[in-house]
Design a protein around this motif. Structure first.
Motif, PDB file in Angstrom:
ATOM      1  N   VAL A 149       0.853  -1.253   0.236  1.00  0.00           N
ATOM      2  CA  VAL A 149       0.497   0.408  -0.403  1.00  0.00           C
ATOM      3  C   VAL A 149       0.912   1.263   0.056  1.00  0.00           C
ATOM      4  O   VAL A 149       1.009   1.533   1.276  1.00  0.00           O
ATOM      5  N   PRO A 150       1.696   1.719  -0.962  1.00  0.00           N
ATOM      6  CA  PRO A 150       2.182   3.081  -1.579  1.00  0.00           C
ATOM      7  C   PRO A 150       2.123   4.204  -0.377  1.00  0.00           C
ATOM      8  O   PRO A 150       2.879   4.845  -0.074  1.00  0.00           O
TER       9      PRO A 150
ATOM     10  N   ILE B 180       4.610   2.674   6.871  1.00  0.00           N
ATOM     11  CA  ILE B 180       4.938   1.253   7.016  1.00  0.00           C
ATOM     12  C   ILE B 180       4.531   0.540   7.915  1.00  0.00           C
ATOM     13  O   ILE B 180       3.944  -0.821   7.741  1.00  0.00           O
ATOM     14  N   GLY B 181       3.685   1.015   9.101  1.00  0.00           N
ATOM     15  CA  GLY B 181       3.159   0.492  10.200  1.00  0.00           C
ATOM     16  C   GLY B 181       2.023   0.101   9.693  1.00  0.00           C
ATOM     17  O   GLY B 181       0.917  -0.478  10.085  1.00  0.00           O
ATOM     18  N   SER B 182       1.234   0.541   8.440  1.00  0.00           N
ATOM     19  CA  SER B 182      -0.115  -0.043   7.773  1.00  0.00           C
ATOM     20  C   SER B 182      -0.051  -0.896   7.148  1.00  0.00           C
ATOM     21  O   SER B 182      -1.303  -0.562   6.064  1.00  0.00           O
ATOM     22  N   GLN B 183       0.934  -1.268   6.498  1.00  0.00           N
ATOM     23  CA  GLN B 183       1.009  -2.945   5.206  1.00  0.00           C
ATOM     24  C   GLN B 183       0.445  -3.670   5.572  1.00  0.00           C
ATOM     25  O   GLN B 183       0.783  -3.985   6.618  1.00  0.00           O
ATOM     26  N   THR B 184      -1.143  -3.433   5.799  1.00  0.00           N
ATOM     27  CA  THR B 184      -2.164  -4.412   5.827  1.00  0.00           C
ATOM     28  C   THR B 184      -2.677  -5.803   4.935  1.00  0.00           C
ATOM     29  O   THR B 184      -2.320  -6.815   4.940  1.00  0.00           O
ATOM     30  N   THR B 185      -1.967  -5.592   3.881  1.00  0.00           N
ATOM     31  CA  THR B 185      -1.768  -6.236   2.244  1.00  0.00           C
ATOM     32  C   THR B 185      -0.380  -7.212   2.888  1.00  0.00           C
ATOM     33  O   THR B 185       0.824  -6.179   2.750  1.00  0.00           O
TER      34      THR B 185
END
Length: 390
Positions: free
Chosen positions: A110-111, A115-120
């Protein structure tokens, strides 16, 4: 400097041109098709511009007519001197093309998210053209559309030409941006580069040209000094693609591609697509894409190297470029067509030379003519041996 010699300019870290290097002793420039090019220049350490040839600055190489061949940052300014040197010694400057900028970045799932919210675990592509997908990847991970902490302020994108077919695929989390672009471009037959345009580094996507009807090299035409070709065996002739498995059911498919030189050779390779949900409507397209890429990347390779002579009617940079398809006449008077993978340009005070490396790794692409020719020779020899044995 000879009238057709390459022109070299030095730039600072902000791409501002600082001056022209007119007193280099030797120069080698290697532009490459969808890959990082290289530049090597020798110059006396006594040169007035030698203090500018340091890490952080860069080089811009242009033809005598002003076209940019390569641009990029200096990586290795090496100094040496021996007792035979009459001055301060010699500098050997090594630089890479601006394409290396793409290798600095990865593809975030998810560009736009921190970085702490890259859920996929994957970045999903579903675009109407291949160029659009490539531009999106660059824009969101390194270009104007990237997060502030990742944005390269020097990088811009050329206008979208909407080149290539529609693309549906997934990019694994944090795969290298340059490698992903290479895979996507190869499948669509497109070319890309990053080069200095004005005061910016511009990402460009373009369609290589088929110049085999006009860019033709042979000993008989007097524009070829030497030629050679080599082959290497495949690493994959059967791709075993596996999708799903958690939580969706596993789906497995096998893709075969016979190699013309080793028709009986079977080399299986596992292609991990377990991140793809098998309930996806584009499951077949994604598996087909992954299988074809594995077979293309693992195909037997053929490489044709030719040393063409620039003549008034046929010159590199004007009549053909890296990525273009050209023709060469080799053994038996047969013409072979293939893609120019890289060109080595050398320039000195007395002469300039051009050497092209032609051929790609695709057993189903343009290199197939050379590759199949050698395979046919082996078959013919085998039949002769069989007849003699009988």
């Amino acid at each position: 400097m000879a009238s057709n010699a390459l022109r070299v300019y030095v730039r600072d870290s902000n791409l501002k041109r600082l001056g022209q290097i007119t007193d280099y002793t030797d120069l080698t420039v290697v532009p490459r098709y969808n890959a990082i090019g290289a530049m090597t220049m020798g110059i006396s350490a006594d040169s007035s511009l030698a203090p500018l040839l340091v890490e952080g600055n860069g080089l811009i190489v242009k033809t005598a007519t002003g076209d940019t061949v390569l641009s990029g940052p200096i990586r290795t300014p090496d100094w040496q001197r021996s007792t035979s040197d009459g001055g301060a010694g010699k500098l050997t400057i090594g630089a890479v093309s601006d394409d290396e900028l793409l290798a600095r970045y990865t593809c975030w799932p998810v560009p736009t998210a921190a970085i702490g919210s890259q859920t996929t675990s994957v970045y999903k592509i579903d675009t109407a053209s291949t160029e659009t997908a490539m531009r999106d990847l660059v824009n969101l991970n390194a270009g104007p559309g990237a997060q502030a902490s990742r944005k390269n302020p020097l990088l811009t994108l050329a206008p979208n030409g909407v080149l290539g077919p529609a693309l549906v695929r997934e990019v694994n989390q944090f795969d290298n941006l340059l490698v992903v672009l290479q895979d996507i471009a190869a499948a669509a037959g497109l070319a890309f580069r990053v080069i200095q345009v004005g005061s910016a580094l511009q990402f460009q996507v373009f369609q290589p040209a088929d110049r085999s009807g006009t860019a033709r090299f042979s000993f008989g035409l007097g524009n070829l000094t030497d030629a050679s070709y080599t082959t290497t065996p495949p690493t994959c002739t059967r791709a075993v693609v596996v999708a799903g498995g958690s939580p969706s059911p596993r789906v497995c498919k096998v893709y075969d591609r016979t190699d013309p030189l080793w028709p009986g050779l079977v080399l299986e390779q596992f292609v991990d697509q377990t991140s793809v949900d098998t309930a996806s409507v584009d499951l077949t397209a994604q598996m087909d894409q992954a299988g074809n890429e594995a077979l293309t990347n693992g195909a037997g390779q053929g490489s044709l190297a030719i040393s063409p002579i620039d003549l008034p009617l046929l010159r590199y940079g004007r009549d053909y470029n890296v990525g273009d398809t050209v023709a060469a006449q080799l053994r038996g008077g047969t013409w072979y067509t293939d893609v120019v993978q890289e060109v080595t340009l050398t320039s000195s005070a007395t002469e300039s030379t051009t050497k092209a490396t032609v051929g790609n790794s695709s057993a189903t692409g343009a290199v197939a003519r050379i590759y199949s020719y050698i395979a046919q020779l082996k078959k013919d020899v085998g039949r002769i041996k069989t007849r003699k044995a009988a």
